[in-house]
Write an enzyme that holds these catalytic residues in place. Structure first.
Site, PDB file in Angstrom:
ATOM      1  N   TYR A   1      -3.161   9.682   0.803  1.00  0.00           N
ATOM      2  CA  TYR A   1      -2.097   8.974   0.104  1.00  0.00           C
ATOM      3  C   TYR A   1      -1.586   9.815  -1.063  1.00  0.00           C
ATOM      4  O   TYR A   1      -2.368  10.222  -1.931  1.00  0.00           O
ATOM      5  CB  TYR A   1      -2.620   7.636  -0.405  1.00  0.00           C
ATOM      6  CG  TYR A   1      -1.549   6.734  -0.958  1.00  0.00           C
ATOM      7  CD1 TYR A   1      -0.520   6.267  -0.148  1.00  0.00           C
ATOM      8  CD2 TYR A   1      -1.557   6.361  -2.293  1.00  0.00           C
ATOM      9  CE1 TYR A   1       0.466   5.439  -0.651  1.00  0.00           C
ATOM     10  CE2 TYR A   1      -0.579   5.530  -2.804  1.00  0.00           C
ATOM     11  CZ  TYR A   1       0.431   5.078  -1.978  1.00  0.00           C
ATOM     12  OH  TYR A   1       1.409   4.271  -2.477  1.00  0.00           O
TER      13      TYR A   1
ATOM     14  N   GLU B   1       2.865  -1.530   5.493  1.00  0.00           N
ATOM     15  CA  GLU B   1       4.032  -1.383   4.618  1.00  0.00           C
ATOM     16  C   GLU B   1       5.250  -0.858   5.357  1.00  0.00           C
ATOM     17  O   GLU B   1       6.382  -1.214   5.038  1.00  0.00           O
ATOM     18  CB  GLU B   1       3.681  -0.460   3.445  1.00  0.00           C
ATOM     19  CG  GLU B   1       4.666  -0.518   2.314  1.00  0.00           C
ATOM     20  CD  GLU B   1       4.117   0.052   1.025  1.00  0.00           C
ATOM     21  OE1 GLU B   1       4.882   0.717   0.316  1.00  0.00           O
ATOM     22  OE2 GLU B   1       2.928  -0.148   0.724  1.00  0.00           O
TER      23      GLU B   1
ATOM     24  N   ASP C   1      -0.009   0.074   1.610  1.00  0.00           N
ATOM     25  CA  ASP C   1      -0.572   1.162   0.818  1.00  0.00           C
ATOM     26  C   ASP C   1      -1.421   0.598  -0.311  1.00  0.00           C
ATOM     27  O   ASP C   1      -1.028  -0.385  -0.971  1.00  0.00           O
ATOM     28  CB  ASP C   1       0.544   2.026   0.225  1.00  0.00           C
ATOM     29  CG  ASP C   1       1.340   2.743   1.305  1.00  0.00           C
ATOM     30  OD1 ASP C   1       0.856   2.839   2.444  1.00  0.00           O
ATOM     31  OD2 ASP C   1       2.455   3.204   0.993  1.00  0.00           O
TER      32      ASP C   1
END
Length: 692
Positions: A332, A27, A126
């Site tokens: 995350y 990403e 992600d």
């Protein structure tokens, strides 16, 4: 159109990848670098560049992998149709439809070139709805989704990344479909209502002014307006408190014994107490309490805690957490989960944290206190994609900035504290009463065993002690006083509390809420005054238009309804087409009705708020448009609130009209519009309620 040739930098010598490789799409460039480093076991990955865009060559499991990155979204929705309603749209490269996204062009061109020679594609963005859409759109537009896989990881560590690449899965179609539906739903909602507002202004003024409304943005604005309006219209009411001071040896305490609506009743009670000169202990108890450790952070909890402790905005906290994630230091962050599953090796993470000097002693305490049995106290909230936010155990390779260090420290301490023993508190509570008047509450607290508070000291309660008493004890009263008190307005929203409201009512996602609040500021609808949020004139005007002409579209209930349907797509209980078709039918009927009969009045309302058109008659207090009574609608409502307040003040405090208005003009707890109206009539020396 001729394509610009991408130059190859000197550092890219030897970067010819040939054909037939695996193209891995990350990403962001930092994530791509982390993936490349994780997949190169024995040698460093080969850094290459096309223009200024980096990519890496790695041999993984005997096959060449080219790791390249996007820059977030490279594609967006657009249309060739003007006006509204519009339901015809398509995906296009973002740099072609949004001038502010021109930087994405170079990433697009690099991926386009690399994808042309690849035979296998891996979406390593992600693992959330946005990452699924970003990778899918790149592969669909530049590659081949039939030869594509998904890499799923929650932390950018070597262990997590390698595990994901050993267990590649098919593309996550449920998340892709839910993500595409969210983009389409937000686009048709936002574009159509925004164009309705802008076209209304243009029809009246001939000017094009950028205004926006959104599926989640609009109900959030209306909630902020509702709260701000109540604060501005607030009329404080008086009450009269009987306060007492007691002394027991070295212990002294002043507190509120009783509250009365009228001064006369409070003075009678105070005189009665002065004659009695004592309070009687009617209850006393001591007990111990186990204060359980906290849950690990989800994003909303982290944002709220960072706002409380450091004054950080939710968006700032989110950005800092994402920086820490890209450095491989935390998992995350855009997660709703308060759970750390057994698949996370917490024991190894804790041992690795001991290598960081700031946490060496804390880890030692935790291991001694738990006997080495480490079980996080999981909370009720879950997220199917990611665990709660936790440190990875990686040692920072470079010093962290001030904000990064504070957020990282919060996450580490919360993670460690969630596995620590409960804190043990000693509490005491006494109630001292004066017969026929009221009672005084005394509370004491001592920390007997800090437990998890030793690690997460931010939550430690303030200690206090009270004397040990017995029921029936007599306590002398040293002083009695009567004090006037005023009711307070609603608590103003801050950015953090507005995000929490969105979470509580179930609109937006953990990844989008902070960004939506920031967008309301960028559009000029909200402004900051210190930490508190205030609504601008434009914000009030837009909210009034939305609430009056689009009440269904801006309701929390409808917004939540479609949020639930987006989750149903993810759970494969409904389809993207069914949800979008339902939204189109709803929007079509509402927009057609608006277009037929409301554009002129809406355009005039917004033009006045934008100061494009001056009202013919202005309020006697401000420059807004006046009603027949000579006041704008805000000051007219403030006058009505003052009338209601005066009747109650006259009953409670026996004040006359001008005395009441002088008080309202001076009290800081009174609403701004209330103070302005009161000050105007004080200056005029006349009472607007003279008929009473």
């Amino acid at each position: 159109m001729a394509r610009r040739r991408l130059g190859r930098s000197r550092s890219s010598a030897g970067c010819t990848a040939g054909h037939g490789y695996v193209l891995v799409i990350a990403e962001k460039p930092k994530a791509a670098r982390k993936i490349a480093e994780a997949l190169s076991n024995s040698t460093r990955p080969k850094l290459c560049r096309l223009g200024k865009v980096p990519y890496w060559l790695v041999s993984w499991n005997g096959r060449l992998h080219v790791i390249a990155s996007a820059a977030g979204h490279l594609f967006g929705l657009t249309t060739d149709e003007r006006g509204f309603p519009v339901f015809s749209y398509y995906w296009a490269p973002l740099w072609r439809i949004d001038g502010s996204a021109s930087y994405t062009k170079r990433f697009f061109e690099v991926l386009e070139k690399l994808a042309g020679r690849a035979t296998v594609f891996i979406n390593a963005c992600d693992y959330d709805i946005e990452g699924s859409v970003i990778g899918y759109m790149i592969i669909k537009s530049l590659g081949d989704v039939k030869r594509a896989y998904r890499a799923k990881f929650s932390a950018l560590t070597r262990q997590d990344i390698q595990r994901a690449f050993r267990r590649l899965e098919p593309l996550d179609w449920d998340m892709i479909e839910a993500g595409l539906a969210r983009h389409e739903l937000d686009w048709i909602w936002g574009v159509n209502v925004s164009r309705a507002l802008m076209d209304s202004v243009s029809r009246v003024t001939g000017r094009r002014v950028v205004l926006s409304a959104g599926r989640v943005q609009s109900p959030t604005l209306i909630e902020a307006v509702t709260r701000d309006k109540e604060i501005n219209l607030f009329v404080p009411l008086p009450s009269f408190a009987v306060n007492v001071t007691i002394a027991l040896g070295d212990y002294k305490h002043t507190g509120r014994l009783a509250v009365y609506e009228t001064r006369q009743d409070a003075l009678k009670a105070a005189e009665k107490l002065r004659r009695a000169r004592f309070l009687k202990v009617v209850s006393y108890r001591e007990w111990r309490e186990r204060l359980l450790p906290p849950y690990p952070f989800n994003l909303g909890d982290l944002q709220a805690e960072a706002a409380r402790l450091f004054g950080y905005s939710p968006m700032f906290t989110q950005r800092v957490a994402e920086q820490l994630y890209l450095e491989g230091l935390i998992s995350y962050p855009r997660t709703n989960s308060q759970k750390i599953p057994e698949s996370v090796d917490v024991a190894t993470i804790v041992r690795n944290l001991a290598r960081i000097s700031e946490y060496h002693n804390l880890v030692g305490y935790l291991l001694r206190a738990t006997g080495g049995i480490l079980r996080p106290r999981n909370g009720p909230k879950d997220d199917p994609a990611h665990p709660a936010i936790h440190p990875t155990g990686e040692v920072p390779s470079t010093p962290l900035t001030g904000a990064q260090k504070r957020i990282y420290d919060l996450i580490v301490r919360r993670f460690l504290a969630s596995m620590a023993p409960p804190a043990i508190l000693a509490r005491a509570h006494a109630r001292l009463a004066a017969t026929g008047i009221g009672s005084l509450e005394l509370s004491g607290l001592r920390i007997l065993d800090h437990g998890w508070l030793r690690i997460y000291y931010f939550a430690a309660p303030k200690e206090s002690q009270i004397p040990r008493l017995r029921v029936g004890d007599i306590v002398d009263v040293k002083r009695v006083s009567v004090r006037i008190a005023y009711s307070g307005p609603p608590e103003p929203y801050t950015k953090a509390s507005l995000v929490k409201w969105m979470e509580r009512v179930g609109i937006g996602t953990e990844a989008t809420r902070a960004r939506i609040v920031e967008l309301l500021f960028e559009r000029g609808y909200l402004a900051s005054r210190g930490k508190r949020i205030e609504v601008t004139e434009l914000g009030y005007a837009v909210a009034w238009v939305l609430a009056r002409y689009f009440p269904q579209l801006t309701s929390v209930e409808l917004t939540r309804y479609f949020e639930e349907h987006l989750e149903a797509i993810r759970a494969r209980k409904t389809s993207r087409s069914a949800v979008i078709d339902e939204a189109k039918r709803l929007l079509s009927s509402i927009l057609a009705e608006f277009k037929k009969g409301a554009m002129e009045s809406v355009g005039m309302e917004l033009a006045k708020a934008l100061n494009i058109i001056k009202p013919r008659n202005t309020c006697i207090i401000c420059q807004r448009e006046a009603t027949e009574a000579g006041l704008c609608r805000f000051h007219q409502e403030a006058l009505q609130r003052l009338l209601q307040g005066y009747m109650e003040w006259r009953r409670r405090a026996g004040v006359d009209c001008l005395e009441f208005l002088q008080k309202m003009a001076q009290l800081s707890s009174a609403g701004r519009w209330v103070r302005e109206v009161a000050a105007y009539f004080v200056k005029q020396g006349k009472c607007p309620f003279s008929a009473l």
